[in-house]
Design a protein around this motif. Structure first.
Motif, mmCIF file in Angstrom:
data_model
loop_
_atom_site.group_PDB
_atom_site.id
_atom_site.type_symbol
_atom_site.label_atom_id
_atom_site.label_comp_id
_atom_site.label_asym_id
_atom_site.label_seq_id
_atom_site.Cartn_x
_atom_site.Cartn_y
_atom_site.Cartn_z
ATOM 1 N N ARG A 160 64.652 42.589 -7.341
ATOM 2 C CA ARG A 160 64.292 41.186 -7.130
ATOM 3 C C ARG A 160 63.524 40.645 -8.323
ATOM 4 N NH1 ARG A 160 60.586 37.624 -5.481
ATOM 5 N NH2 ARG A 160 58.873 39.111 -5.464
ATOM 6 N N LEU A 161 62.595 41.441 -8.851
ATOM 7 C CA LEU A 161 61.784 40.983 -9.979
ATOM 8 C C LEU A 161 62.600 40.815 -11.256
ATOM 9 C CD1 LEU A 161 58.392 42.906 -9.595
ATOM 10 C CD2 LEU A 161 58.863 40.488 -9.196
ATOM 11 N N MET A 162 63.759 41.452 -11.334
ATOM 12 C CA MET A 162 64.627 41.242 -12.493
ATOM 13 C C MET A 162 65.109 39.802 -12.571
ATOM 14 S SD MET A 162 66.996 44.674 -12.636
ATOM 15 C CE MET A 162 66.327 46.264 -13.147
ATOM 16 N N ASP A 163 65.108 39.118 -11.434
ATOM 17 C CA ASP A 163 65.581 37.736 -11.384
ATOM 18 C C ASP A 163 64.445 36.716 -11.386
ATOM 19 O OD1 ASP A 163 68.257 38.568 -11.259
ATOM 20 O OD2 ASP A 163 68.144 38.817 -9.090
ATOM 21 N N VAL A 164 63.217 37.205 -11.521
ATOM 22 C CA VAL A 164 62.037 36.340 -11.482
ATOM 23 C C VAL A 164 61.407 36.292 -12.864
ATOM 24 C CG1 VAL A 164 59.719 36.063 -10.486
ATOM 25 C CG2 VAL A 164 61.621 36.848 -9.052
ATOM 26 N N SER A 165 60.973 35.116 -13.285
ATOM 27 C CA SER A 165 60.297 35.025 -14.578
ATOM 28 C C SER A 165 58.854 35.510 -14.446
ATOM 29 C CB SER A 165 60.313 33.591 -15.109
ATOM 30 O OG SER A 165 59.352 32.797 -14.434
ATOM 31 N N TYR A 166 58.311 35.944 -15.556
ATOM 32 C CA TYR A 166 56.918 36.392 -15.572
ATOM 33 C C TYR A 166 55.987 35.233 -15.215
ATOM 34 C CZ TYR A 166 52.717 38.787 -17.343
ATOM 35 O OH TYR A 166 51.488 39.372 -17.477
ATOM 36 N N GLY A 167 56.338 34.022 -15.692
ATOM 37 C CA GLY A 167 55.525 32.854 -15.366
ATOM 38 C C GLY A 167 55.474 32.599 -13.869
ATOM 39 N N GLU A 168 56.605 32.728 -13.194
ATOM 40 C CA GLU A 168 56.645 32.557 -11.740
ATOM 41 C C GLU A 168 55.765 33.592 -11.053
ATOM 42 O OE1 GLU A 168 60.955 31.004 -10.397
ATOM 43 O OE2 GLU A 168 61.034 32.804 -11.643
ATOM 44 N N LEU A 169 55.836 34.817 -11.531
ATOM 45 C CA LEU A 169 55.037 35.885 -10.935
ATOM 46 C C LEU A 169 53.546 35.613 -11.102
ATOM 47 C CD1 LEU A 169 55.419 38.725 -9.557
ATOM 48 C CD2 LEU A 169 54.943 39.680 -11.810
ATOM 49 N N LEU A 170 53.147 35.175 -12.289
ATOM 50 C CA LEU A 170 51.738 34.848 -12.525
ATOM 51 C C LEU A 170 51.280 33.736 -11.585
ATOM 52 C CD1 LEU A 170 51.605 34.929 -16.440
ATOM 53 C CD2 LEU A 170 50.596 36.596 -14.887
ATOM 54 N N ASN A 171 52.126 32.755 -11.371
ATOM 55 C CA ASN A 171 51.769 31.655 -10.459
ATOM 56 C C ASN A 171 51.601 32.139 -9.020
ATOM 57 O OD1 ASN A 171 51.779 29.737 -12.497
ATOM 58 N ND2 ASN A 171 53.933 29.198 -12.188
ATOM 59 N N GLY A 435 67.375 37.804 -14.702
ATOM 60 C CA GLY A 435 68.785 37.984 -14.370
ATOM 61 C C GLY A 435 69.566 38.806 -15.369
ATOM 62 N N PHE A 436 68.957 39.143 -16.519
ATOM 63 C CA PHE A 436 69.663 39.936 -17.536
ATOM 64 C C PHE A 436 69.881 41.353 -17.022
ATOM 65 C CE2 PHE A 436 69.505 42.597 -21.479
ATOM 66 C CZ PHE A 436 70.686 42.138 -22.035
ATOM 67 N N ARG A 437 71.118 41.800 -17.052
ATOM 68 C CA ARG A 437 71.464 43.133 -16.570
ATOM 69 C C ARG A 437 72.078 43.993 -17.680
ATOM 70 N NH1 ARG A 437 68.980 41.325 -12.842
ATOM 71 N NH2 ARG A 437 69.425 41.509 -10.611
ATOM 72 N N GLY A 438 71.873 43.603 -18.894
ATOM 73 C CA GLY A 438 72.452 44.365 -19.994
ATOM 74 C C GLY A 438 73.680 43.657 -20.549
ATOM 75 N N ILE A 439 74.183 44.181 -21.640
ATOM 76 C CA ILE A 439 75.300 43.534 -22.319
ATOM 77 C C ILE A 439 76.583 43.651 -21.506
ATOM 78 C CG2 ILE A 439 74.308 43.890 -24.601
ATOM 79 C CD1 ILE A 439 76.225 46.226 -24.977
ATOM 80 N N ARG A 440 77.471 42.715 -21.707
ATOM 81 C CA ARG A 440 78.739 42.718 -20.977
ATOM 82 C C ARG A 440 79.603 43.885 -21.422
ATOM 83 N NH1 ARG A 440 79.756 36.176 -21.592
ATOM 84 N NH2 ARG A 440 77.672 35.610 -20.878
ATOM 85 N N ARG A 441 80.363 44.389 -20.475
ATOM 86 C CA ARG A 441 81.203 45.554 -20.750
ATOM 87 C C ARG A 441 82.267 45.221 -21.789
ATOM 88 N NH1 ARG A 441 77.908 48.993 -19.859
ATOM 89 N NH2 ARG A 441 76.657 47.133 -20.145
ATOM 90 N N HIS A 442 82.446 46.116 -22.743
ATOM 91 C CA HIS A 442 83.417 45.871 -23.809
ATOM 92 C C HIS A 442 84.744 46.576 -23.565
ATOM 93 C CE1 HIS A 442 82.015 49.838 -24.937
ATOM 94 N NE2 HIS A 442 80.784 49.364 -25.109
ATOM 95 N N GLY A 443 84.769 47.518 -22.610
ATOM 96 C CA GLY A 443 86.022 48.153 -22.239
ATOM 97 C C GLY A 443 86.441 49.341 -23.072
ATOM 98 N N ILE A 444 85.622 49.714 -24.046
ATOM 99 C CA ILE A 444 85.942 50.883 -24.874
ATOM 100 C C ILE A 444 85.178 52.070 -24.303
ATOM 101 C CG2 ILE A 444 85.967 51.859 -27.197
ATOM 102 C CD1 ILE A 444 85.848 48.989 -28.276
#
Length: 484
Positions: A160-171, A435-444
């Motif tokens: 859940r926290l991966m989708d929350v900004s640090y600013g939101e959490l501080l608030n 929301g960043f989950r890493g780079i998009r899959r390149h298929g190689i």
């Protein structure tokens, strides 16, 4: 038969950790670096007896429990480099408030509570949660590296926290705007304001220094990179300097088959690890349809800010803290806007590594490195003007008079791009946005990305974890688990 089991492109910390782990387990490994020395952002240089780290203030992960140290231990070179623990980690200067960031998180919490008594309960709850999230992340990372990740390793709270900004959490925790700014003082270490950075990324970065300590390598971080290379060679790895990769070679099924170097030499391998920046990997080394992936990633998540860095060798001993963050206001969001760069009221970081390490400067002299955030590869900068502005601002914080300056040099974002290959001089790779989950899959299937252009985020330790993750995945395919 392939020439090598693995080819690692680039010798930043992600590539060094990856090659170190793979070599230590007997995989035939080739590392190719286009420069004549290793390290990337970990490099150092010497001028008139002064030693300057090119970009890094301090790092974690090199104490006995840290990933980088454990990798050096696998290579049996952990005793070949010395580290100096930095405590306090840093001092943050705000208007009418100076906060010392102790290595002991409880001591730091006590200082925050003394400065903000009404927030005492919230401060305790905030760091309790930060500690839990950090511990859960470490368990997940250990499982990934060991090749034993299970789906339930990452808890719902972390997801859940991966989708929350640090600013939101501080608030959610605090009311005092000054305290929220103080707790955001490490945002320049990740290149994003509180509203733009993932809460998980910030928790992980902040807590790593409390849990693992902050360190510098005696004599400069170049020593750390050099010792990694020594260890890789001692364990049977091969290293090529001064001859970069020009092309990653693919077979008819779009699997990696090897690389072609700038001098025309070709090497084959079962796996390719790229520690180069994404632009070189997808647009230059691969090209064709893979260039689209590079374009998409520039759009989202985008790349981080860069730095304008000043290197000064000063006559005289500077008696202050060795790491200082200067914030002329409590508006942390404002510091990350482009119209704030190189102003009197913009933030800067100051590193005086010679305070703890006198090998970095001649007798009775000091090294001073100044970091000012700037846009990536801003070609319109007047270098001399920017240098003058930063020196003037720093002179209000520490003693810097013109007649005491022995060495004075500077690096722009273009300098950083030229020497490290990082696209537009980005300091921390991809932006660690909510929301960043890493780079998009390149298929190689046999191409892996290590470093801060991978899945783990920016900063030295995160880039090291990215390299370890890659090595763990390759080793697991080879039936080798639980290396670290």
């Amino acid at each position: 038969m392939k020439d090598f089991d693995v080819i690692v492109i680039g010798s930043g910390i992600g590539g060094l950790v990856s090659a170190g782990m793979l070599t230590s387990q007997g995989l035939k490994t080739l590392m190719i670096e286009r420069h004549i020395t290793p390290g990337g952002y970990l490099s150092s240089f010497r001028k008139k007896g002064f030693v300057f780290d090119s970009a890094v203030d301090c790092i974690s992960g090199v104490g006995p429990d840290g990933l980088i140290y454990k990798t050096l231990e696998l290579l049996n070179v952990n005793r070949d480099v010395n580290f100096i623990r930095i405590d306090p980690i840093r001092v943050s200067m705000f208007p009418n408030l100076e906060i010392t960031i102790d290595g002991d998180v409880n001591a730091y919490m006590d200082k925050l509570t003394a400065s903000f008594p009404p927030e005492a309960t919230a401060i305790k709850s905030f760091f309790e949660r930060a500690g839990r999230v950090y511990n859960e992340l470490q368990s997940a990372l250990s499982a990934i590296i060991s090749g034993r990740l299970e789906l339930n390793t990452i808890t719902p709270d972390v997801l859940r926290l991966m989708d929350v900004s640090y600013g939101e959490l501080l608030n959610d925790f605090f009311k005092d705007y000054r305290l929220k700014a103080v707790l955001s003082d490490r945002c320049p270490f990740i290149g994003l304001p509180p509203s733009g950075v993932s809460a998980v990324a910030m928790f992980n970065m902040i807590m790593s220094y409390f849990k693992l300590g902050a360190y510098r390598s005696t004599g400069g971080f170049q020593k750390l990179a050099d010792v990694f290379i020594e260890g890789i060679k001692k364990n049977g790895g091969k290293v090529i300097f001064g001859n970069g990769v020009k092309k990653i070679l693919l077979d008819r099924d779009d699997n990696c088959n090897g690389v072609r170097c700038e001098n025309g030499e070709e090497y084959t391998a079962s796996y390719i690890v790229s520690n180069a920046d994404f632009n070189h990997t997808f647009r230059c080394f691969l090209g064709g349809k893979y260039s689209v992936l590079a374009d998409a990633l520039v759009y989202n998540p985008g790349i981080t800010t860069s730095f304008f860095i000043v290197y000064a060798g000063i006559e005289g001993n500077i008696d202050t803290h060795s790491s200082i963050g200067y914030f002329p206001s409590y508006d942390m969001e404002k510091f990350f806007t482009s119209d704030m760069f190189f102003r009197e009221d913009s933030t800067i970081g100051i590193t005086i590594a010679s305070i703890e390490d006198n090998s970095r400067a001649p007798d009775s002299c000091s090294t001073v490195v100044l970091h000012e955030m700037t846009g990536s590869s801003d070609k319109n900068l007047d270098k001399a003007d920017c240098l003058e502005k930063i020196m003037k601002k720093a002179g209000n914080i520490i003693p810097l008079t013109e007649d005491k300056i022995i060495v004075l040099d500077a690096a722009t974002s273009q300098t950083l791009e030229r020497y490290t290959g990082n696209f537009k001089g980005a300091a921390f790779g991809w932006r660690q946005i909510p929301g960043f989950r890493g780079i998009r899959r390149h298929g190689i299937r046999n191409l892996y990305i290590a470093g801060h252009w991978g899945d783990m985020g920016g900063g030295v330790l995160a880039a090291a974890y990215s390299g370890a993750k890659v090595a763990g995945e390759i080793l697991a395919k080879e039936g080798i688990k639980d290396v670290i």
